[in-house]
Design a protein around this motif. Sequence first.
Motif, PDB file in Angstrom:
ATOM      1  N   ALA A  39      -0.399  11.125   2.127  1.00 11.76           N
ATOM      2  CA  ALA A  39      -0.961  10.190   3.104  1.00 11.76           C
ATOM      3  C   ALA A  39      -1.631  10.898   4.277  1.00 11.76           C
ATOM      4  O   ALA A  39      -2.401  10.282   5.017  1.00 11.76           O
ATOM      5  CB  ALA A  39       0.141   9.254   3.611  1.00 11.76           C
ATOM      6  N   ALA A  83       4.858  11.062  -0.901  1.00  9.39           N
ATOM      7  CA  ALA A  83       3.876  10.103  -0.378  1.00  9.39           C
ATOM      8  C   ALA A  83       3.401  10.510   1.005  1.00  9.39           C
ATOM      9  O   ALA A  83       2.210  10.406   1.316  1.00  9.39           O
ATOM     10  CB  ALA A  83       4.495   8.705  -0.334  1.00  9.39           C
ATOM     11  N   SER A  84       4.318  10.998   1.820  1.00  8.38           N
ATOM     12  CA  SER A  84       3.896  11.294   3.184  1.00  8.38           C
ATOM     13  C   SER A  84       2.995  12.529   3.226  1.00  8.38           C
ATOM     14  O   SER A  84       2.108  12.622   4.073  1.00  8.38           O
ATOM     15  CB  SER A  84       5.084  11.354   4.145  1.00  8.38           C
ATOM     16  OG  SER A  84       5.608  12.632   4.201  1.00  8.38           O
ATOM     17  N   TYR A 121       0.610   5.102  -2.227  1.00  6.57           N
ATOM     18  CA  TYR A 121       0.794   6.491  -1.788  1.00  6.57           C
ATOM     19  C   TYR A 121       1.954   7.140  -2.540  1.00  6.57           C
ATOM     20  O   TYR A 121       1.926   8.316  -2.884  1.00  6.57           O
ATOM     21  CB  TYR A 121       0.998   6.559  -0.267  1.00  6.57           C
ATOM     22  CG  TYR A 121      -0.286   6.269   0.467  1.00  6.57           C
ATOM     23  CD1 TYR A 121      -1.238   7.265   0.640  1.00  6.57           C
ATOM     24  CD2 TYR A 121      -0.587   4.987   0.915  1.00  6.57           C
ATOM     25  CE1 TYR A 121      -2.448   6.994   1.263  1.00  6.57           C
ATOM     26  CE2 TYR A 121      -1.791   4.705   1.537  1.00  6.57           C
ATOM     27  CZ  TYR A 121      -2.717   5.711   1.709  1.00  6.57           C
ATOM     28  OH  TYR A 121      -3.922   5.443   2.309  1.00  6.57           O
ATOM     29  N   ARG A 122       2.998   6.356  -2.795  1.00 10.03           N
ATOM     30  CA  ARG A 122       4.148   6.878  -3.548  1.00 10.03           C
ATOM     31  C   ARG A 122       3.728   7.210  -4.992  1.00 10.03           C
ATOM     32  O   ARG A 122       4.096   8.253  -5.536  1.00 10.03           O
ATOM     33  CB  ARG A 122       5.290   5.854  -3.543  1.00 10.03           C
ATOM     34  CG  ARG A 122       5.967   5.752  -2.179  1.00 10.03           C
ATOM     35  CD  ARG A 122       6.950   4.599  -2.086  1.00 10.03           C
ATOM     36  NE  ARG A 122       7.543   4.557  -0.760  1.00 10.03           N
ATOM     37  CZ  ARG A 122       8.692   5.146  -0.416  1.00 10.03           C
ATOM     38  NH1 ARG A 122       9.402   5.780  -1.343  1.00 10.03           N
ATOM     39  NH2 ARG A 122       9.152   5.104   0.807  1.00 10.03           N
ATOM     40  N   ARG A 142      -0.270  11.517  13.342  1.00 11.02           N
ATOM     41  CA  ARG A 142      -1.240  12.137  12.430  1.00 11.02           C
ATOM     42  C   ARG A 142      -2.646  11.699  12.851  1.00 11.02           C
ATOM     43  O   ARG A 142      -2.833  10.606  13.396  1.00 11.02           O
ATOM     44  CB  ARG A 142      -0.932  11.782  10.972  1.00 11.02           C
ATOM     45  CG  ARG A 142      -1.217  10.358  10.628  1.00 11.02           C
ATOM     46  CD  ARG A 142      -1.019  10.085   9.143  1.00 11.02           C
ATOM     47  NE  ARG A 142      -1.224   8.674   8.924  1.00 11.02           N
ATOM     48  CZ  ARG A 142      -0.506   7.922   8.112  1.00 11.02           C
ATOM     49  NH1 ARG A 142       0.466   8.453   7.408  1.00 11.02           N
ATOM     50  NH2 ARG A 142      -0.771   6.658   7.974  1.00 11.02           N
ATOM     51  N   GLY A 163       1.479  -2.314   5.089  1.00 11.41           N
ATOM     52  CA  GLY A 163       1.251  -0.869   5.195  1.00 11.41           C
ATOM     53  C   GLY A 163       1.330  -0.339   6.607  1.00 11.41           C
ATOM     54  O   GLY A 163       2.169  -0.775   7.402  1.00 11.41           O
ATOM     55  N   ARG A 164       0.476   0.660   6.879  1.00 10.93           N
ATOM     56  CA  ARG A 164       0.450   1.269   8.215  1.00 10.93           C
ATOM     57  C   ARG A 164      -0.899   1.044   8.896  1.00 10.93           C
ATOM     58  O   ARG A 164      -0.993   1.009  10.102  1.00 10.93           O
ATOM     59  CB  ARG A 164       0.660   2.786   8.112  1.00 10.93           C
ATOM     60  CG  ARG A 164       1.923   3.234   7.423  1.00 10.93           C
ATOM     61  CD  ARG A 164       3.134   2.923   8.272  1.00 10.93           C
ATOM     62  NE  ARG A 164       4.336   3.591   7.771  1.00 10.93           N
ATOM     63  CZ  ARG A 164       4.990   3.250   6.666  1.00 10.93           C
ATOM     64  NH1 ARG A 164       4.565   2.233   5.952  1.00 10.93           N
ATOM     65  NH2 ARG A 164       6.069   3.897   6.297  1.00 10.93           N
ATOM     66  N   ASP A 165      -1.960   0.958   8.059  1.00 10.64           N
ATOM     67  CA  ASP A 165      -3.321   0.889   8.602  1.00 10.64           C
ATOM     68  C   ASP A 165      -4.088  -0.289   8.013  1.00 10.64           C
ATOM     69  O   ASP A 165      -5.305  -0.250   7.911  1.00 10.64           O
ATOM     70  CB  ASP A 165      -4.068   2.188   8.269  1.00 10.64           C
ATOM     71  CG  ASP A 165      -4.192   2.411   6.764  1.00 10.64           C
ATOM     72  OD1 ASP A 165      -3.416   1.792   5.999  1.00 10.64           O
ATOM     73  OD2 ASP A 165      -5.067   3.186   6.348  1.00 10.64           O
ATOM     74  N   MET A 166      -3.359  -1.328   7.589  1.00 15.81           N
ATOM     75  CA  MET A 166      -4.008  -2.464   6.939  1.00 15.81           C
ATOM     76  C   MET A 166      -4.987  -3.150   7.892  1.00 15.81           C
ATOM     77  O   MET A 166      -6.119  -3.448   7.521  1.00 15.81           O
ATOM     78  CB  MET A 166      -2.961  -3.475   6.423  1.00 15.81           C
ATOM     79  CG  MET A 166      -2.035  -2.935   5.340  1.00 15.81           C
ATOM     80  SD  MET A 166      -2.894  -2.498   3.813  1.00 15.81           S
ATOM     81  CE  MET A 166      -3.118  -0.755   4.006  1.00 15.81           C
ATOM     82  N   ARG A 198      -6.771   9.437   1.084  1.00 18.79           N
ATOM     83  CA  ARG A 198      -6.738   8.061   1.627  1.00 18.79           C
ATOM     84  C   ARG A 198      -8.029   7.344   1.224  1.00 18.79           C
ATOM     85  O   ARG A 198      -8.017   6.204   0.794  1.00 18.79           O
ATOM     86  CB  ARG A 198      -6.584   8.055   3.150  1.00 18.79           C
ATOM     87  CG  ARG A 198      -5.326   8.739   3.668  1.00 18.79           C
ATOM     88  CD  ARG A 198      -5.116   8.454   5.155  1.00 18.79           C
ATOM     89  NE  ARG A 198      -4.718   7.079   5.370  1.00 18.79           N
ATOM     90  CZ  ARG A 198      -3.462   6.635   5.354  1.00 18.79           C
ATOM     91  NH1 ARG A 198      -2.471   7.476   5.175  1.00 18.79           N
ATOM     92  NH2 ARG A 198      -3.205   5.362   5.520  1.00 18.79           N
ATOM     93  N   SER A 248       0.828  -1.218   0.000  1.00 17.65           N
ATOM     94  CA  SER A 248       0.000   0.000   0.000  1.00 17.65           C
ATOM     95  C   SER A 248       0.860   1.264   0.000  1.00 17.65           C
ATOM     96  O   SER A 248       0.441   2.298  -0.521  1.00 17.65           O
ATOM     97  CB  SER A 248      -0.974   0.001   1.180  1.00 17.65           C
ATOM     98  OG  SER A 248      -0.270  -0.031   2.395  1.00 17.65           O
ATOM     99  N   GLY A 249       2.072   1.182   0.551  1.00 15.07           N
ATOM    100  CA  GLY A 249       2.968   2.347   0.511  1.00 15.07           C
ATOM    101  C   GLY A 249       3.245   2.752  -0.928  1.00 15.07           C
ATOM    102  O   GLY A 249       3.352   3.938  -1.241  1.00 15.07           O
TER     103      GLY A 249
HETATM  104  O1   DC Z   1       5.935   2.148   3.396  1.00 13.22           O
HETATM  105  P1   DC Z   1       6.360   3.311   2.502  1.00 13.22           P
HETATM  106  O2   DC Z   1       7.623   3.994   2.960  1.00 13.22           O
HETATM  107  O3   DC Z   1       6.409   2.939   1.060  1.00 13.22           O
HETATM  108  O4   DC Z   1       5.175   4.396   2.662  1.00 13.22           O
HETATM  109  C1   DC Z   1       5.203   5.620   1.982  1.00 13.22           C
HETATM  110  C2   DC Z   1       4.376   6.647   2.736  1.00 13.22           C
HETATM  111  O5   DC Z   1       2.994   6.304   2.721  1.00 13.22           O
HETATM  112  C3   DC Z   1       4.753   6.839   4.216  1.00 13.22           C
HETATM  113  O6   DC Z   1       4.772   8.229   4.491  1.00 13.22           O
HETATM  114  C4   DC Z   1       3.629   6.197   4.978  1.00 13.22           C
HETATM  115  C5   DC Z   1       2.457   6.267   4.037  1.00 13.22           C
HETATM  116  N1   DC Z   1       1.579   5.094   4.124  1.00 13.22           N
HETATM  117  C6   DC Z   1       0.384   5.251   4.767  1.00 13.22           C
HETATM  118  O7   DC Z   1       0.096   6.327   5.284  1.00 13.22           O
HETATM  119  N2   DC Z   1      -0.487   4.208   4.829  1.00 13.22           N
HETATM  120  C7   DC Z   1      -0.170   3.029   4.293  1.00 13.22           C
HETATM  121  N3   DC Z   1      -1.051   2.035   4.368  1.00 13.22           N
HETATM  122  C8   DC Z   1       1.069   2.844   3.649  1.00 13.22           C
HETATM  123  C9   DC Z   1       1.937   3.911   3.587  1.00 13.22           C
END
Ligand code: DC
Length: 227
Positions: A105, A101-102, A38-39, A189, A131-134, A111, A34-35
Motif C-alpha cells: 500500500a 498489504a501495508s 491490498y491484502r 505515508r 478503505g483509507r482513501d475512498m 496503488r 479495498s483493504g
Molecule cells: O483495512 P485493512 O486492514 O484490510 O487494510 C490492509 C492494508 O491496506 C492496511 O495497511 C491499509 C492499506 N489500505 C490502504 O492503504 N488503502 C485502502 N484503501 C485500504 C487499505
Amino acid sequence: MTVRIITIDGPSGSGKGTLASKLAAHYQFHLLDSGALYRLLGLSLHQDGLLDALETKLDACTKIAANLDIEFIGTEDGIQILLKGEDVSQTIRTERVGEFASKVAAIPELRQALLARQHAFAQAPGLVADGRDMATSIFPQAQVKIYLTASAESRAQRRVNQLQAMGLDVKINDILANIEARDKRDMERTVAPLKPAEDAYIIDSSELNIDEVFELMTAYADQQFAK
Ligand code: DC
C-alpha cells in the motif's frame, strides 16, 4: 442513472468493515472492501517471491497488480474471496498478510494499478466503499463521505475482546502499541495518507455501539441522497 456512493474511511479497528457490510445490505448496494485488494496483492506477490523486490522489480509487480486473478463471491455466510481460484478468505485476514498489504500500500505505482479495479465496483444502484482513501482519492464524487474513527484505546480493547473470544491470550499494551504504530504509518505515508475528506461526516465510535453508529450513518446518508 447516477450511481449512489457511500465511502467509509478510517483507521483499522474503527468498525468500518462491519458497518460497510450492514450499509450495503440495508441499501442493497455493492460492497468494495479495498483493504482486501491490498491484502490479495500482498499475498500474491509473496507467493511469487516478489514481496522483498517491490522496488527492484516494480514493473513485474505492477503487471501482477493490474491483472490480479481474484473473485468476490457472495455467500450466505458473507463474501468468499478467491485468489487464482483458491479460497483465501481466511488467509488474507491474518496479521502476516496485513503486513504484506501495508508494504504494498505504500507504493504509488501499485496503488495506481488497483485504481481501475476499484472504480469498476461503482455500479447501479450503488456502492459502499470501505478503505483509507475512498473519499479523498478513489471516489471524490461520492454523495456520502463518512470518516469513522475511535480512540486507539477503545480499538485496542475491541481487538483484545475479539482475540480472547477466539481463545487467545493477549496483552492490551501489545495490541495498543501495534495499533498506534499502524495509525502512524497510515497517516504519515506520502501517498494517499489516511485523513478525512474536507466534506466528510466524522463519527467517533469510541463510546458508541454498532447499532448506534449505524443509525447515525443511515440518517446522514438518507439526508444526503434526498438532496
Ligand atoms: O483495512 P485493512 O486492514 O484490510 O487494510 C490492509 C492494508 O491496506 C492496511 O495497511 C491499509 C492499506 N489500505 C490502504 O492503504 N488503502 C485502502 N484503501 C485500504 C487499505
